[in-house]
Design a protein around this motif. Structure first.
Motif, PDB file in Angstrom:
ATOM      1  N   GLN A 285      -5.546   5.030  -2.629  1.00 14.58           N
ATOM      2  CA  GLN A 285      -4.245   4.457  -2.308  1.00 14.58           C
ATOM      3  C   GLN A 285      -3.772   3.627  -3.489  1.00 14.58           C
ATOM      4  O   GLN A 285      -4.575   2.985  -4.174  1.00 14.58           O
ATOM      5  CB  GLN A 285      -4.333   3.544  -1.077  1.00 14.58           C
ATOM      6  CG  GLN A 285      -4.682   4.234   0.220  1.00 14.58           C
ATOM      7  CD  GLN A 285      -4.988   3.227   1.321  1.00 14.58           C
ATOM      8  OE1 GLN A 285      -5.605   2.196   1.074  1.00 14.58           O
ATOM      9  NE2 GLN A 285      -4.570   3.545   2.549  1.00 14.58           N
TER      10      GLN A 285
ATOM     11  N   TYR B 137       0.857  -1.193   0.000  1.00 11.85           N
ATOM     12  CA  TYR B 137       0.000   0.000   0.000  1.00 11.85           C
ATOM     13  C   TYR B 137       0.890   1.240   0.000  1.00 11.85           C
ATOM     14  O   TYR B 137       1.899   1.293   0.714  1.00 11.85           O
ATOM     15  CB  TYR B 137      -0.904   0.018   1.240  1.00 11.85           C
ATOM     16  CG  TYR B 137      -2.092  -0.896   1.153  1.00 11.85           C
ATOM     17  CD1 TYR B 137      -3.210  -0.546   0.398  1.00 11.85           C
ATOM     18  CD2 TYR B 137      -2.099  -2.124   1.813  1.00 11.85           C
ATOM     19  CE1 TYR B 137      -4.300  -1.390   0.311  1.00 11.85           C
ATOM     20  CE2 TYR B 137      -3.184  -2.978   1.728  1.00 11.85           C
ATOM     21  CZ  TYR B 137      -4.285  -2.598   0.975  1.00 11.85           C
ATOM     22  OH  TYR B 137      -5.371  -3.431   0.882  1.00 11.85           O
TER      23      TYR B 137
ATOM     24  N   CYS C 185      -2.060  11.361  -8.864  1.00 10.88           N
ATOM     25  CA  CYS C 185      -2.192   9.914  -9.100  1.00 10.88           C
ATOM     26  C   CYS C 185      -1.412   9.496 -10.342  1.00 10.88           C
ATOM     27  O   CYS C 185      -0.745   8.442 -10.348  1.00 10.88           O
ATOM     28  CB  CYS C 185      -3.666   9.538  -9.262  1.00 10.88           C
ATOM     29  SG  CYS C 185      -4.622   9.649  -7.730  1.00 10.88           S
TER      30      CYS C 185
ATOM     31  N   THR D  82      -5.277   1.610  -8.310  1.00 15.04           N
ATOM     32  CA  THR D  82      -5.699   2.591  -7.311  1.00 15.04           C
ATOM     33  C   THR D  82      -7.023   2.128  -6.720  1.00 15.04           C
ATOM     34  O   THR D  82      -7.961   1.832  -7.452  1.00 15.04           O
ATOM     35  CB  THR D  82      -5.873   3.986  -7.948  1.00 15.04           C
ATOM     36  OG1 THR D  82      -4.655   4.369  -8.577  1.00 15.04           O
ATOM     37  CG2 THR D  82      -6.234   5.023  -6.891  1.00 15.04           C
TER      38      THR D  82
ATOM     39  N   GLU E 273       0.514   5.553   0.115  1.00 17.49           N
ATOM     40  CA  GLU E 273      -0.352   6.722   0.200  1.00 17.49           C
ATOM     41  C   GLU E 273       0.467   7.950   0.578  1.00 17.49           C
ATOM     42  O   GLU E 273       1.554   7.849   1.157  1.00 17.49           O
ATOM     43  CB  GLU E 273      -1.468   6.500   1.229  1.00 17.49           C
ATOM     44  CG  GLU E 273      -0.999   6.412   2.660  1.00 17.49           C
ATOM     45  CD  GLU E 273      -2.147   6.266   3.646  1.00 17.49           C
ATOM     46  OE1 GLU E 273      -3.201   5.729   3.249  1.00 17.49           O
ATOM     47  OE2 GLU E 273      -1.993   6.696   4.804  1.00 17.49           O
TER      48      GLU E 273
END
Length: 424
Positions: free
Chosen positions: A253, A214, A228, A248, A216
């Motif tokens: 995330q 993950y 993004c 995504t 972020e």
């Protein structure tokens, strides 16, 4: 590579076992003998480089079972069954001038005893059965007292025991006693079971591990399209190099899906995980990254969330990895310092390594950023066999330069790999 089997048994049993093993060319056997059952606690810790444990007696296995469960070690014990009891009774008939129908017996499981008595037409009221519980494994005087009391009351003519300690004590009191031995059939069955586990181990040793990551941006709840897009561009090389996939999710995330190449890439960059810092510089905001490793996607995701939670705990950029045993490794990409002079001195004077091995080991620890390592990692780095790596690790452990730090489980079944780290 042959499977390593640790065999735990009394000295007489170990000698008997050794005669059965000549046909098992695909397995390597290491013997750990004891004279008293309590010694097995120390012996277990000496067998850390073996792949599976085999106990020639059921009682020592049950005695140490809780410790083995905590260590998550694959274990096998020779079965106490009807065949073993029938063999013991037959030996008694052969050795004694008359068969003893009035006797007492102790066992962890009374079912085989009752089955044999029924089959032989012996009345249960003629035989006294002591079903042992955990309190008796260590305090075997309870077992001795049980048999002695029956003898003094004139209720039995003979004692058949599972414990050498009980046999020795009763013999000193001149009470007729015999200890059940392990038939070759039962021993062979246990070794064959160990072999099956070994075959499964070898079959699955290339099993791909699932890695989920993950990523972020800290302090940014909803990154815009431009952020993004930039993130995808920055992570593109990492994804391509590791054959991974990135998407995504609904929380904006980035979620990365991969297998062993992702894990190896992270391991190679414990000290300098540049991806984390590149993203931070380009987007001018701290980054949280968390990677989870497991044998299935569900567990890998849980571990990845644990890793991400650790990364979110501070305001600066952080990356962590959580393995199958949920050990938190990291922060990744942050160099850890240690006293190289002190380590070199310990390697030379305590572990008795030569100069080349000592310098190479320091480089190995530096490259891994002083994170826990296995004998497998050690062998890959040095480009040596597992056996050679284990010899060096034994020296390091004996010299107390390293210590056992935990374990990792790279297979569906089988013994987890021991993890080590510095003890300085």
């Amino acid at each position: 590579m042959r499977m390593k089997v640790a065999i735990f048994g009394r000295k007489t049993m170990v000698n008997h076992t050794d005669k059965v093993l000549h046909s098992y060319k695909d397995m390597e056997f290491n013997f750990f003998s004891y004279s008293k059952m309590e010694e097995i606690r120390l012996l277990i810790d000496k067998a850390y480089l073996c792949d599976i444990y085999l106990f020639t007696e059921q009682l020592p296995y049950l005695f140490i079972k809780k410790k083995l469960i905590r260590k998550k070690l694959p274990c096998i014990h020779v079965s106490f069954d009807e065949y073993m009891l029938l063999t013991a009774l037959h030996q008694l008939q052969t050795e004694k001038t008359q068969a003893h129908k009035r006797f007492s017996i102790d066992a962890c499981d009374d079912r085989p005893v009752k089955n044999v008595l029924s089959e032989l037409g012996i009345q249960e009221n003629e035989v006294h059965i002591l079903k042992m519980d955990e309190t008796m494994f260590m305090n075997y005087h309870q077992v001795t007292n049980y048999h002695q009391r029956l003898w003094e009351q004139g209720k039995i003519d003979f004692v058949l025991t599972s414990l050498e300690e009980v046999k020795h004590t009763l013999k000193q009191k001149n009470i007729p006693v015999s200890c059940m031995s392990v038939p070759k059939v039962n021993l062979t069955a246990a070794i064959n079971e160990a072999r099956k586990i070994g075959q499964l181990y070898n079959y699955q040793k290339n099993t791909a591990q699932v890695v989920i990551g993950y990523l972020e941006l800290k302090g940014v709840k909803q990154p815009g399209k431009e952020a993004c897009y930039t993130l995808h561009q920055l992570i593109a090389d990492f994804v391509q190099q590791t054959n991974a996939t990135v998407v995504t999710n609904h929380n904006k995330q980035l979620v990365l899906f991969g297998t062993n190449p992702v894990l190896e890439k992270i391991k190679q960059h414990y000290r300098d995980f540049s991806l984390l810092h590149i993203i931070e510089r380009q987007l001018e905001t701290p980054v949280a990254m968390g990677f989870g490793v497991a044998l299935n996607a569900n567990e890998a995701e849980k571990n990845a969330r644990l890793a991400l939670k650790s990364a979110q705990a501070t305001n600066d950029s952080k990356c962590y990895l959580v393995n199958q045993c949920q050990d938190i490794i990291g922060p990744i990409g942050v160099p850890k310092t240690f006293d190289t002079s002190k380590l070199y001195h310990a390697l030379i004077h305590k572990a008795r390594l030569n100069n080349d091995l000592s310098y190479n080991f320091i480089q190995f620890i530096t490259k891994r950023n002083n994170e826990p390592f296995s004998s497998h990692d050690f062998a890959l780095y040095y480009k040596v066999t597992k056996r050679s790596a284990e010899r060096t690790i034994n020296k390091l452990l004996s010299g107390k330069v390293i210590k056992i730090a935990g374990e990792e489980k790279p297979y569906v079944k089988g013994r987890p790999r021991k993890l080590f780290n510095l003890n300085l």
